[in-house]
Every structure is written in structure tokens, then in C-alpha cells.
Design an enzyme around this catalytic site. Structure first.
Site, PDB file in Angstrom:
ATOM      1  N   TYR A  84       5.486  -6.848  -1.449  1.00 18.56           N
ATOM      2  CA  TYR A  84       5.625  -8.294  -1.648  1.00 18.56           C
ATOM      3  C   TYR A  84       4.257  -8.977  -1.582  1.00 18.56           C
ATOM      4  O   TYR A  84       3.892  -9.752  -2.467  1.00 18.56           O
ATOM      5  CB  TYR A  84       6.580  -8.872  -0.596  1.00 18.56           C
ATOM      6  CG  TYR A  84       6.894 -10.336  -0.810  1.00 18.56           C
ATOM      7  CD1 TYR A  84       7.693 -10.746  -1.870  1.00 18.56           C
ATOM      8  CD2 TYR A  84       6.374 -11.314   0.030  1.00 18.56           C
ATOM      9  CE1 TYR A  84       7.981 -12.093  -2.082  1.00 18.56           C
ATOM     10  CE2 TYR A  84       6.656 -12.660  -0.169  1.00 18.56           C
ATOM     11  CZ  TYR A  84       7.458 -13.043  -1.227  1.00 18.56           C
ATOM     12  OH  TYR A  84       7.731 -14.371  -1.446  1.00 18.56           O
ATOM     13  N   VAL A 141      11.282 -21.748   2.802  1.00 16.79           N
ATOM     14  CA  VAL A 141      12.414 -22.510   2.272  1.00 16.79           C
ATOM     15  C   VAL A 141      13.731 -21.799   2.608  1.00 16.79           C
ATOM     16  O   VAL A 141      13.820 -20.567   2.520  1.00 16.79           O
ATOM     17  CB  VAL A 141      12.265 -22.676   0.731  1.00 16.79           C
ATOM     18  CG1 VAL A 141      13.291 -23.663   0.204  1.00 16.79           C
ATOM     19  CG2 VAL A 141      10.857 -23.134   0.371  1.00 16.79           C
ATOM     20  N   ASN A 190       9.562 -18.230 -11.307  1.00 18.65           N
ATOM     21  CA  ASN A 190      10.029 -18.368  -9.924  1.00 18.65           C
ATOM     22  C   ASN A 190      10.783 -17.136  -9.416  1.00 18.65           C
ATOM     23  O   ASN A 190      10.744 -16.858  -8.221  1.00 18.65           O
ATOM     24  CB  ASN A 190      10.932 -19.616  -9.846  1.00 18.65           C
ATOM     25  CG  ASN A 190      11.827 -19.604  -8.625  1.00 18.65           C
ATOM     26  OD1 ASN A 190      11.396 -19.910  -7.516  1.00 18.65           O
ATOM     27  ND2 ASN A 190      13.088 -19.210  -8.824  1.00 18.65           N
ATOM     28  N   THR A 220      16.602 -20.260   1.876  1.00 20.64           N
ATOM     29  CA  THR A 220      17.278 -19.646   0.722  1.00 20.64           C
ATOM     30  C   THR A 220      17.798 -18.262   1.125  1.00 20.64           C
ATOM     31  O   THR A 220      17.564 -17.797   2.242  1.00 20.64           O
ATOM     32  CB  THR A 220      16.281 -19.444  -0.443  1.00 20.64           C
ATOM     33  OG1 THR A 220      15.303 -18.494   0.001  1.00 20.64           O
ATOM     34  CG2 THR A 220      15.600 -20.729  -0.861  1.00 20.64           C
ATOM     35  N   LYS A 257       2.319 -10.773  -4.843  1.00 19.49           N
ATOM     36  CA  LYS A 257       1.960 -12.200  -4.893  1.00 19.49           C
ATOM     37  C   LYS A 257       0.444 -12.362  -5.039  1.00 19.49           C
ATOM     38  O   LYS A 257      -0.018 -13.294  -5.705  1.00 19.49           O
ATOM     39  CB  LYS A 257       2.482 -12.931  -3.660  1.00 19.49           C
ATOM     40  CG  LYS A 257       4.007 -12.999  -3.589  1.00 19.49           C
ATOM     41  CD  LYS A 257       4.616 -13.729  -4.792  1.00 19.49           C
ATOM     42  CE  LYS A 257       6.122 -13.897  -4.685  1.00 19.49           C
ATOM     43  NZ  LYS A 257       6.734 -14.545  -5.846  1.00 19.49           N
ATOM     44  N   ILE A 298      12.613 -21.717 -16.756  1.00 21.57           N
ATOM     45  CA  ILE A 298      12.529 -21.447 -15.313  1.00 21.57           C
ATOM     46  C   ILE A 298      13.235 -20.125 -15.013  1.00 21.57           C
ATOM     47  O   ILE A 298      14.408 -19.940 -15.378  1.00 21.57           O
ATOM     48  CB  ILE A 298      13.198 -22.582 -14.492  1.00 21.57           C
ATOM     49  CG1 ILE A 298      12.609 -23.952 -14.872  1.00 21.57           C
ATOM     50  CG2 ILE A 298      13.041 -22.325 -12.993  1.00 21.57           C
ATOM     51  CD1 ILE A 298      13.350 -25.148 -14.245  1.00 21.57           C
TER      52      ILE A 298
HETATM   53  N1  LIG Z   1      12.186 -18.885   0.311  1.00 24.05           N
HETATM   54  C1  LIG Z   1      10.969 -18.834   0.796  1.00 24.05           C
HETATM   55  O1  LIG Z   1      10.731 -19.141   1.978  1.00 24.05           O
HETATM   56  C2  LIG Z   1       9.832 -18.428  -0.086  1.00 24.05           C
HETATM   57  C3  LIG Z   1       8.540 -18.412   0.484  1.00 24.05           C
HETATM   58  C4  LIG Z   1       7.469 -18.066  -0.317  1.00 24.05           C
HETATM   59  C5  LIG Z   1       7.671 -17.712  -1.625  1.00 24.05           C
HETATM   60  N2  LIG Z   1       8.938 -17.704  -2.147  1.00 24.05           N
HETATM   61  C6  LIG Z   1       9.090 -17.339  -3.561  1.00 24.05           C
HETATM   62  O2  LIG Z   1       9.900 -18.302  -4.203  1.00 24.05           O
HETATM   63  C7  LIG Z   1      10.607 -17.704  -5.287  1.00 24.05           C
HETATM   64  C8  LIG Z   1      12.087 -18.040  -5.190  1.00 24.05           C
HETATM   65  O3  LIG Z   1      12.550 -17.540  -3.950  1.00 24.05           O
HETATM   66  P1  LIG Z   1      13.942 -17.968  -3.284  1.00 24.05           P
HETATM   67  O4  LIG Z   1      13.682 -18.074  -1.839  1.00 24.05           O
HETATM   68  O5  LIG Z   1      14.575 -19.066  -4.039  1.00 24.05           O
HETATM   69  O6  LIG Z   1      14.742 -16.588  -3.508  1.00 24.05           O
HETATM   70  P2  LIG Z   1      16.296 -16.281  -3.766  1.00 24.05           P
HETATM   71  O7  LIG Z   1      17.144 -17.328  -3.157  1.00 24.05           O
HETATM   72  O8  LIG Z   1      16.481 -14.872  -3.349  1.00 24.05           O
HETATM   73  O9  LIG Z   1      16.406 -16.422  -5.357  1.00 24.05           O
HETATM   74  C9  LIG Z   1      15.723 -15.509  -6.182  1.00 24.05           C
HETATM   75  C10 LIG Z   1      16.022 -15.801  -7.624  1.00 24.05           C
HETATM   76  O10 LIG Z   1      15.348 -14.786  -8.405  1.00 24.05           O
HETATM   77  C11 LIG Z   1      16.307 -14.148  -9.242  1.00 24.05           C
HETATM   78  N3  LIG Z   1      16.050 -12.715  -9.377  1.00 24.05           N
HETATM   79  C12 LIG Z   1      15.881 -11.825  -8.360  1.00 24.05           C
HETATM   80  N4  LIG Z   1      15.826 -10.585  -8.855  1.00 24.05           N
HETATM   81  C13 LIG Z   1      15.946 -10.699 -10.211  1.00 24.05           C
HETATM   82  C14 LIG Z   1      16.000  -9.772 -11.276  1.00 24.05           C
HETATM   83  N5  LIG Z   1      15.938  -8.443 -11.062  1.00 24.05           N
HETATM   84  N6  LIG Z   1      16.119 -10.236 -12.541  1.00 24.05           N
HETATM   85  C15 LIG Z   1      16.240 -11.553 -12.778  1.00 24.05           C
HETATM   86  N7  LIG Z   1      16.213 -12.488 -11.813  1.00 24.05           N
HETATM   87  C16 LIG Z   1      16.086 -12.055 -10.539  1.00 24.05           C
HETATM   88  C17 LIG Z   1      17.649 -14.332  -8.544  1.00 24.05           C
HETATM   89  O11 LIG Z   1      18.704 -14.331  -9.508  1.00 24.05           O
HETATM   90  P3  LIG Z   1      19.792 -13.141  -9.696  1.00 24.05           P
HETATM   91  O12 LIG Z   1      19.984 -12.475  -8.379  1.00 24.05           O
HETATM   92  O13 LIG Z   1      20.989 -13.871 -10.237  1.00 24.05           O
HETATM   93  O14 LIG Z   1      19.179 -12.243 -10.730  1.00 24.05           O
HETATM   94  C18 LIG Z   1      17.500 -15.729  -7.944  1.00 24.05           C
HETATM   95  O15 LIG Z   1      17.874 -16.705  -8.878  1.00 24.05           O
HETATM   96  C19 LIG Z   1      10.308 -16.207  -5.205  1.00 24.05           C
HETATM   97  O16 LIG Z   1       9.291 -15.883  -6.122  1.00 24.05           O
HETATM   98  C20 LIG Z   1       9.800 -16.036  -3.781  1.00 24.05           C
HETATM   99  O17 LIG Z   1       8.926 -14.930  -3.662  1.00 24.05           O
HETATM  100  C21 LIG Z   1      10.018 -18.056  -1.397  1.00 24.05           C
END
Ligand SMILES: NC(=O)c1ccc[n+]([C@@H]2O[C@H](COP(=O)([O-])OP(=O)(O)OC[C@H]3O[C@@H](n4cnc5c(N)ncnc54)[C@H](OP(=O)(O)O)[C@@H]3O)[C@@H](O)[C@H]2O)c1
Length: 246
Positions: A145, A185, A78, A187, A149, A6
Site C-alpha cells: 500500500y 476517512v 480514487n 469508510t 501510493k 471517477i
Molecule cells: N479511507 C481512508 O482513510 C483513506 C486514507 C487515505 C487514502 N485513502 C484512499 O482513498 C481511496 C478511496 O478509499 P475508501 O476509503 O473510499 O475505500 P473503500 O471504501 O474501500 O472504497 C474503495 C472503492 O474502490 C473500488 N475498488 C476496489 N477494488 C477495485 C477493483 N479491483 N476494481 C475496481 N474498483 C475497485 C471499490 O469498488 P468495488 O469494490 O465495487 O469494486 C470502492 O468503490 C483509496 O485510493 C484509498 O487508498 C483512503
């Protein structure tokens, strides 16, 4: 045994997914992100920055070890970033490159290596690329973005088509592939969205209202929906999925 790989497990949806996976018995989880925030006897963390594609290319063959036997092997791409929010013509090139590295090139490289490593093993093999509604319609300020996607959706659709062709030709084992939109979500990514300058992003008020009205989904509940898909993968024929349908 089940094996989960993951990305983006340091926080948000990815962390909730890793925690949910670890609740299942006989399950090992390998997580990837720049920071390591999870500790568990069946969890291994690989610290990596997916914006550094050279580092990923050098190391990727070590990420997916040979497995002699497995019941289920799952890759969840993810990790993702919103990138710089601004109109095209005002974007900074290095940030734009990093966004496509993290959101498109890294998942593509990981998926290719995962499939190479496990193509011959007879197990239930599932790949979930975490997509977004924003890959299906344009949002001003989110060009990179949305486009990233959309690319991940099409990459997933081509991979699934290829797996179906191989099955028709008699392959003994194949991969089930999904591009899954997680809903909206609560986050760090949503926090980032709410801090954007409205001049660069006209939809800001919608996201402020979602938070104010407690309409954001909880990451743990979202992870539960991912596991509904994983546990019923054969039931779902379409590649592009949305947790809001489950
Ligand atoms: N939250 C929403 O509403 C939402 C909606 C639609 C889609 N999504 C998608 O869901 C997924 C997870 O989103 P989230 O909301 O959980 O985001 P988040 O809270 O910002 O978490 C993002 C994760 O990705 C990792 N990441 C980011 N940049 C990275 C890099 N350069 N190298 C390695 N890891 C990296 C971060 O870890 P580190 O910073 O420790 O590297 C973190 O664990 C994403 O693909 C996002 O596009 C989210």
C-alpha cells in the site's frame, strides 16, 4: 458542461465524490468499480475490475468519448485497496500483484488514455490521483500500500512536470495534476484496517482509537474538500496535496 470520470464510486470517498459532482448543474459523471450502487439520470456506471489489467487495456479507449465542447473535464483516480496486511516475506504473490494493478497500473493506464483523448480540447482539465499519507512514510504491514501510493505520487509529479514543459513550449491547453491525500476517512477501508491482526501491523491501536474517539472524517465532508481543490485548481502550485491543508 462538466464531465467527471471517477473510479471507485460504489462506496466510500468515491461514492461521496460522485454524489457531490452530481449536485452541480450541467454535470455528467461516469463512475467505475466492480459494483454499481448509484443511480442518477446524469450518472453512467462502467463495471470493471481493475485487478484485471487485460480487460482494462481492451476497453480503456471506449471510456473517454470525444467531446466537442466542455468547460471542465475531471478524472479522479480514487479506487484503491489496502491489499494484504502482513510483513514482506509472508505475502501472497497474487494479492500483491492485484494491489499494484488496482493502485498503480490501472490509474496510470486511465490517466494516459484520458490525456490522449482530451489533449487538444480547450477546457479546464484536472486529474486527481487519490494518494495517502502512507505514501510518504513507512508503515509496517502496509508495504504494498505504501509503495503503491508513493508510486502514484511520483507518477503525478512527472505528469505535472511534463505539462509545465509543454506549457512553456507554447501548448494551447494543458492538464492540472494533483496527488491528493484524503485524510483518515470513515469508510470500508478503515473497517478493514481495524480488523487486521496486530501481529502484522503495529499501528492498529492508533486506528482503533481514531474510531473510538470519533476522529474519522466523514466521506461527504472529504468530498467537499476535493471540490474546493477542483474549484480553485489554479491556486495550488504543488502536485502533492493533502485535504488537511484546505
Ligand atoms: N479511507 C481512508 O482513510 C483513506 C486514507 C487515505 C487514502 N485513502 C484512499 O482513498 C481511496 C478511496 O478509499 P475508501 O476509503 O473510499 O475505500 P473503500 O471504501 O474501500 O472504497 C474503495 C472503492 O474502490 C473500488 N475498488 C476496489 N477494488 C477495485 C477493483 N479491483 N476494481 C475496481 N474498483 C475497485 C471499490 O469498488 P468495488 O469494490 O465495487 O469494486 C470502492 O468503490 C483509496 O485510493 C484509498 O487508498 C483512503
Amino acid at each position: 458542461m462538466q464531465y467527471f470520470f471517477i473510479t471507485g464510486t460504489s462506496r466510500g470517498i468515491g461514492k461521496a465524490l460522485a454524489e457531490r459532482a452530481l449536485r452541480e448543474e450541467n454535470t455528467t459523471v461516469v463512475g467505475f468499480s466492480r459494483q454499481a450502487t448509484l443511480q442518477h439520470e446524469r450518472y453512467r456506471h462502467i463495471k470493471i475490475d481493475f485487478s484485471d489489467i487485460e480487460q482494462l487495456k481492451e476497453n480503456v479507449t471506449h471510456f473517454f468519448p470525444a467531446l466537442s465542447q466542455a468547460d471542465r473535464i475531471v478524472l479522479i483516480n480514487n479506487a484503491g485497496t489496502l491489499g494484504e496486511v502482513n510483513y514482506i516475506g509472508r505475502l501472497e504473490a497474487t494479492q500483491l500483484q492485484a494491489l499494484f494493478h488496482i493502485n498503480v497500473i490501472a490509474p496510470a493506464i486511465l490517466m494516459n488514455s484520458f490525456m490522449k483523448a482530451y489533449q487538444n480540447i480547450e477546457a479546464e482539465k484536472i486529474i486527481i490521483n487519490v494518494s495517502s499519507g502512507a505514501g510518504k512514510y513507512p508503515v509496517d504491514g502496509w508495504s504494498g500500500y505504501c509503495a503503491s501510493k508513493a508510486a502514484l505520487d511520483m507518477w503525478s509529479e512527472v505528469a505535472a512536470l511534463e505539462q509545465n514543459k509543454l506549457k512553456e513550449e507554447g501548448a494551447a491547453t494543458s492538464f492540472k495534476i494533483f496527488a491528493l491525500a484524503p485524510g483518515v476517512v470513515d469508510t470500508a477501508m478503515q473497517e478493514t484496517i481495524r480488523q487486521v491482526d496486530q501481529r502484522n501491523f503495529s499501528t492498529l491501536n492508533k486506528f482503533l482509537a481514531l474510531k473510538r474517539n470519533h476522529q474519522l472524517d466523514d466521506a461527504a465532508q472529504t468530498a467537499e474538500k476535493f471540490f474546493y481543490l477542483i474549484h480553485h485548481a489554479e491556486k495550488w502550485k504543488e502536485v502533492l496535496q493533502d485535504v488537511r491543508r484546505f
